[in-house]
Design a protein around this motif. Structure first.
Motif, PDB file in Angstrom:
ATOM      1  N   TRP A  70       0.809  -1.355   0.137  1.00  0.00           N
ATOM      2  CA  TRP A  70       0.048  -0.075  -0.154  1.00  0.00           C
ATOM      3  C   TRP A  70       0.866   1.160   0.069  1.00  0.00           C
ATOM      4  CZ3 TRP A  70      -1.247   3.941   3.779  1.00  0.00           C
ATOM      5  CH2 TRP A  70      -2.299   4.737   3.486  1.00  0.00           C
ATOM      6  N   THR A  71       0.598   2.186  -0.636  1.00  0.00           N
ATOM      7  CA  THR A  71       1.554   3.288  -1.200  1.00  0.00           C
ATOM      8  C   THR A  71       0.628   4.538  -0.611  1.00  0.00           C
ATOM      9  OG1 THR A  71       1.018   3.472  -3.404  1.00  0.00           O
ATOM     10  CG2 THR A  71       3.133   2.333  -2.819  1.00  0.00           C
ATOM     11  N   ALA A  72       1.463   5.709  -0.085  1.00  0.00           N
ATOM     12  CA  ALA A  72       0.768   6.685  -0.071  1.00  0.00           C
ATOM     13  C   ALA A  72       1.667   7.988  -0.241  1.00  0.00           C
ATOM     14  CB  ALA A  72       0.333   7.008   1.445  1.00  0.00           C
ATOM     15  N   PRO A  73       1.548   8.927  -1.088  1.00  0.00           N
ATOM     16  CA  PRO A  73       2.443   9.793  -1.498  1.00  0.00           C
ATOM     17  C   PRO A  73       2.906  10.651  -0.523  1.00  0.00           C
ATOM     18  CG  PRO A  73       0.336  10.409  -2.590  1.00  0.00           C
ATOM     19  CD  PRO A  73       0.003   8.900  -1.912  1.00  0.00           C
ATOM     20  N   ASP A  74       2.130  11.117   0.378  1.00  0.00           N
ATOM     21  CA  ASP A  74       2.660  12.042   1.452  1.00  0.00           C
ATOM     22  C   ASP A  74       2.061  11.881   2.801  1.00  0.00           C
ATOM     23  OD1 ASP A  74       0.106  12.891   1.051  1.00  0.00           O
ATOM     24  OD2 ASP A  74       0.415  14.259  -0.607  1.00  0.00           O
ATOM     25  N   ASP A  75       2.251  12.668   3.777  1.00  0.00           N
ATOM     26  CA  ASP A  75       1.540  12.454   5.105  1.00  0.00           C
ATOM     27  C   ASP A  75       0.260  12.554   5.234  1.00  0.00           C
ATOM     28  OD1 ASP A  75       4.207  12.498   5.946  1.00  0.00           O
ATOM     29  OD2 ASP A  75       4.199  14.216   7.226  1.00  0.00           O
ATOM     30  N   GLU A  76      -0.227  13.378   4.290  1.00  0.00           N
ATOM     31  CA  GLU A  76      -1.865  13.929   4.493  1.00  0.00           C
ATOM     32  C   GLU A  76      -2.676  12.560   3.918  1.00  0.00           C
ATOM     33  OE1 GLU A  76      -3.784  14.224   1.445  1.00  0.00           O
ATOM     34  OE2 GLU A  76      -5.701  14.549   2.764  1.00  0.00           O
ATOM     35  N   THR A  77      -2.024  11.987   3.014  1.00  0.00           N
ATOM     36  CA  THR A  77      -2.854  10.525   2.324  1.00  0.00           C
ATOM     37  C   THR A  77      -2.507   9.670   3.211  1.00  0.00           C
ATOM     38  OG1 THR A  77      -2.146  11.592   0.225  1.00  0.00           O
ATOM     39  CG2 THR A  77      -3.012   9.170   0.279  1.00  0.00           C
ATOM     40  N   LEU A  78      -1.334   9.415   3.792  1.00  0.00           N
ATOM     41  CA  LEU A  78      -1.019   8.379   4.956  1.00  0.00           C
ATOM     42  C   LEU A  78      -1.984   8.215   5.843  1.00  0.00           C
ATOM     43  CD1 LEU A  78       0.868   6.213   6.057  1.00  0.00           C
ATOM     44  CD2 LEU A  78       1.625   8.171   7.259  1.00  0.00           C
ATOM     45  N   VAL A  79      -2.318   9.417   6.381  1.00  0.00           N
ATOM     46  CA  VAL A  79      -3.116   9.858   7.615  1.00  0.00           C
ATOM     47  C   VAL A  79      -4.555   9.692   7.192  1.00  0.00           C
ATOM     48  CG1 VAL A  79      -3.762  11.348   9.514  1.00  0.00           C
ATOM     49  CG2 VAL A  79      -1.497  11.324   8.904  1.00  0.00           C
TER      50      VAL A  79
END
Ligand code: SAM
Length: 247
Positions: free
Chosen positions: A193-202
């Protein structure tokens, strides 16, 4: 994250699920399409189909596809993609006996109140010689996302959710056996699972939570995810277990 079978809850997060999480199961889709022999003309039912990603892949393989999901928000997204999706849950499938060549459930069977009854219902709508195909997140030890969920639980001063019975090695086969389904093939596939940045991760980790929760847990999530940060954002190595059986 949404962690129960509440259809209203799944409707509320349908767009976020489709955007952030549904594609993570693609390696599991490919595994069960191959193992269940889904190809041209196969009649395929996906139970708990969500926004329809597995159905689209099966349709691309030439199958005639139908989905069911109890969450209206999920059904709407899937129907907007041209898919035939009915309002039903795993316990009561609105089809006559022997309608399908393959009945699949991806990351959904554990939401049924009674897994054994659900698998028997899958078997009822299966044509002679048909296949049941189930895929679920593997046990937490194989999933980086578990590290982050444990950090969220710690920040919340609560206990992390335990692995359900379908997640460890042998869990799907045991569920099959209890329902009279004979396992034919099973495996485990990497499903990052990938998230490009902190905002998407959270946002992904706290899918369905409000802005106050995102603010409250942000620091704990970003800190726990630090080992998974790469030059291109976060890459969490997770895994799905899958099994295909016959009645
Ligand atoms: C984690 S999502 C997975 C969706 C889709 N299968 C995927 O892999 O992207 C779980 C789905 O199961 C559905 N669901 C919840 N309870 C269910 C039940 N008792 N029977 C069938 N589906 C259920 C939810 O509405 C939701 O769409």
């Amino acid at each position: 994250m949404v962690d129960d079978a509440d259809a209203g809850g799944w409707s509320a997060v349908a767009a976020g699920w489709s955007e952030l999480w549904a594609d993570a199961a693609r390696p599991a889709h490919d595994a069960i399409i191959a193992a269940a022999g889904i190809g041209p003309g196969a009649r395929v039912l996906d139970v708990g189909c969500g926004s329809g990603e597995f159905l689209l892949t099966a349709r691309d393989a030439g199958a005639q596809v139908t989905g069911v999901d109890p969450a209206g928000g999920m059904r709407e997204l899937a129907r907007n993609r041209g898919l035939d999706v009915r309002d039903a849950d795993a316990a009561h499938l609105p089809f006559t006996d022997g309608t399908f060549d393959v009945v699949a459930a991806v990351n959904a069977l554990h939401f049924a109140d009674d897994t054994t009854a659900a698998l028997r219902e899958f078997a009822r709508v299966l044509a002679p010689g048909g296949r049941i195909a189930v895929a679920n997140w593997a046990e937490g030890a194989l999933n980086d996302v578990d590290v982050i969920e444990r950090a969220v639980a710690a920040a919340d001063e609560s206990d992390p959710l335990p692995d359900g019975p379908l997640r460890p090695a042998g869990g799907l086969e045991a569920a099959f056996a209890a329902a009279g389904v004979h396992p034919l093939e099973a495996g485990v596939v990497e499903a990052p699972w990938t998230a490009p940045d902190d905002e998407t991760l959270v946002r992904g980790i706290l899918l369905g939570e409000d802005a106050a929760a995102l603010d409250f847990f942000r620091a704990a999530i970003v800190e726990a995810a630090a080992p998974f940060r790469t030059a291109d954002g976060y890459v969490l190595r997770n895994a799905f277990r899958w099994a295909v059986g016959e009645v």
